[in-house]
Design a protein around this motif. Structure first.
Motif, PDB file in Angstrom:
ATOM      1  N   GLU A 124       0.832  -1.209   0.000  1.00 38.93           N
ATOM      2  CA  GLU A 124       0.000   0.000   0.000  1.00 38.93           C
ATOM      3  C   GLU A 124       0.862   1.253   0.000  1.00 38.93           C
ATOM      4  O   GLU A 124       0.550   2.234  -0.684  1.00 38.93           O
ATOM      5  N   GLN A 125       1.948   1.219   0.753  1.00 41.44           N
ATOM      6  CA  GLN A 125       2.847   2.371   0.792  1.00 41.44           C
ATOM      7  C   GLN A 125       3.486   2.597  -0.571  1.00 41.44           C
ATOM      8  O   GLN A 125       3.596   3.745  -1.046  1.00 41.44           O
ATOM      9  N   GLU A 126       3.914   1.533  -1.239  1.00 42.47           N
ATOM     10  CA  GLU A 126       4.504   1.684  -2.574  1.00 42.47           C
ATOM     11  C   GLU A 126       3.488   2.231  -3.575  1.00 42.47           C
ATOM     12  O   GLU A 126       3.814   3.104  -4.394  1.00 42.47           O
ATOM     13  N   ASP A 127       2.270   1.739  -3.516  1.00 44.21           N
ATOM     14  CA  ASP A 127       1.226   2.244  -4.424  1.00 44.21           C
ATOM     15  C   ASP A 127       0.947   3.717  -4.173  1.00 44.21           C
ATOM     16  O   ASP A 127       0.748   4.496  -5.120  1.00 44.21           O
ATOM     17  N   ARG A 128       0.943   4.113  -2.906  1.00 42.77           N
ATOM     18  CA  ARG A 128       0.690   5.510  -2.588  1.00 42.77           C
ATOM     19  C   ARG A 128       1.807   6.408  -3.114  1.00 42.77           C
ATOM     20  O   ARG A 128       1.546   7.482  -3.680  1.00 42.77           O
ATOM     21  N   LEU A 129       3.036   5.952  -2.938  1.00 43.34           N
ATOM     22  CA  LEU A 129       4.157   6.751  -3.443  1.00 43.34           C
ATOM     23  C   LEU A 129       4.135   6.840  -4.966  1.00 43.34           C
ATOM     24  O   LEU A 129       4.402   7.904  -5.553  1.00 43.34           O
ATOM     25  N   ALA A 130       3.819   5.708  -5.638  1.00 40.79           N
ATOM     26  CA  ALA A 130       3.745   5.726  -7.096  1.00 40.79           C
ATOM     27  C   ALA A 130       2.631   6.652  -7.588  1.00 40.79           C
ATOM     28  O   ALA A 130       2.782   7.370  -8.587  1.00 40.79           O
ATOM     29  N   LYS A 131       1.525   6.678  -6.874  1.00 41.02           N
ATOM     30  CA  LYS A 131       0.411   7.547  -7.244  1.00 41.02           C
ATOM     31  C   LYS A 131       0.788   9.014  -7.103  1.00 41.02           C
ATOM     32  O   LYS A 131       0.496   9.840  -7.978  1.00 41.02           O
TER      33      LYS A 131
END
Length: 256
Positions: free
Chosen positions: A118-125
């Motif tokens: 979830e943290q990686e997806d948030r950063l990518a977003k």
């Protein structure tokens, strides 16, 4: 024995606290602390599992040359409960957690993997929104639409809860009315044979019993009255065969 319990101590007039020598300790001395295992782990020496929350007498020290934005990092030393092998782990201020360092490996925790994804997806977003303004506008539109859908679902659920509460209140009211009517018609009296037995009897009506016609509906009453009128025949005037009207004479009164 009584002298150690007093609150005030005697200091002579020539007492100088600067003359008292201070104890010099090592710069990074270890302290013995009582702690619980911050995570489940497995000893690399004997394979013993150590569950989270197990208590240990540990040694604590400050890690030299490591910090996180000025926050100190501490290292703890514990021993395996089976083979007494030394196990060390450190604090992790970045993730507000602990990190295994030596002597044991941390058990797999699936929720930690989900949080990392979830943290990686948030950063990518966030990175995609910085480079593409249209993408940021689309994401904000989707977020607002999702919030509106959630609000609509909450309002529908609140309406359903109110309707359920109202129906429950009406049902309880009807049950109370039925119970009141039953108590008016029936009563419980103790059995004449003795013991704790109770007999339910119907009460005798205080007023006059109603007639059958009063218990019928209005439509049935109207139907009965119409049939009764049809059965009644009008009285015809008495006539002879020639068609002459016959009049009956009243008997004359007797003379006194």
């Amino acid at each position: 024995m009584a002298e150690r319990k007093v609150l005030n101590k005697y200091f002579p007039p020539d007492f100088d606290p600067d003359l008292i020598g201070r104890r010099k300790g090592t710069k990074n001395s270890q302290q013995v602390v009582r702690l619980m295992a911050p995570f489940s782990m497995r000893c690399n020496t004997c394979g013993e599992y150590i569950y989270k929350g197990k208590k240990f007498n540990a040694r604590k020290e400050t890690v030299d040359g490591e910090d996180y934005y000025g926050i100190k990092i501490f290292r703890f030393y514990i021993k395996c409960t089976l083979c007494s092998a030394e196990i060390t782990f450190k604090t992790d201020p970045k993730n507000t957690d602990y990190a295994a360092e030596h002597g044991a490996s941390r058990n797999f925790e699936p929720w930690r993997e989900e949080e990392a994804v979830e943290q990686e997806d948030r950063l990518a977003k966030l990175e995609a929104e910085e480079n593409n303004p249209m993408k940021a506008l689309e994401n904000r539109t989707e977020d607002s639409k999702r919030e509106m859908d959630i609000l609509d679902a909450l309002q529908i659920s609140e309406r359903g809860m109110h309707a359920t509460n109202e129906s429950e209140t009406q049902r309880k009211k009807l049950e109370e009315e039925d119970e009141k009517l039953v108590r008016q018609v029936f009563s419980k009296i103790p059995d004449s044979g003795g013991g704790d037995a109770v007999i339910t009897v119907k009460r005798k009506a205080d007023d006059i019993e109603p007639t059958v016609e009063s218990l019928l509906p209005d439509s049935a009453k109207a139907l009965i009255s119409s049939k009764a009128q049809m059965m009644k025949k009008p009285k015809l005037e008495a006539k002879n065969k020639l068609g002459i009207k016959m009049v009956k004479k009243k008997p004359a009164a007797k003379a006194v």
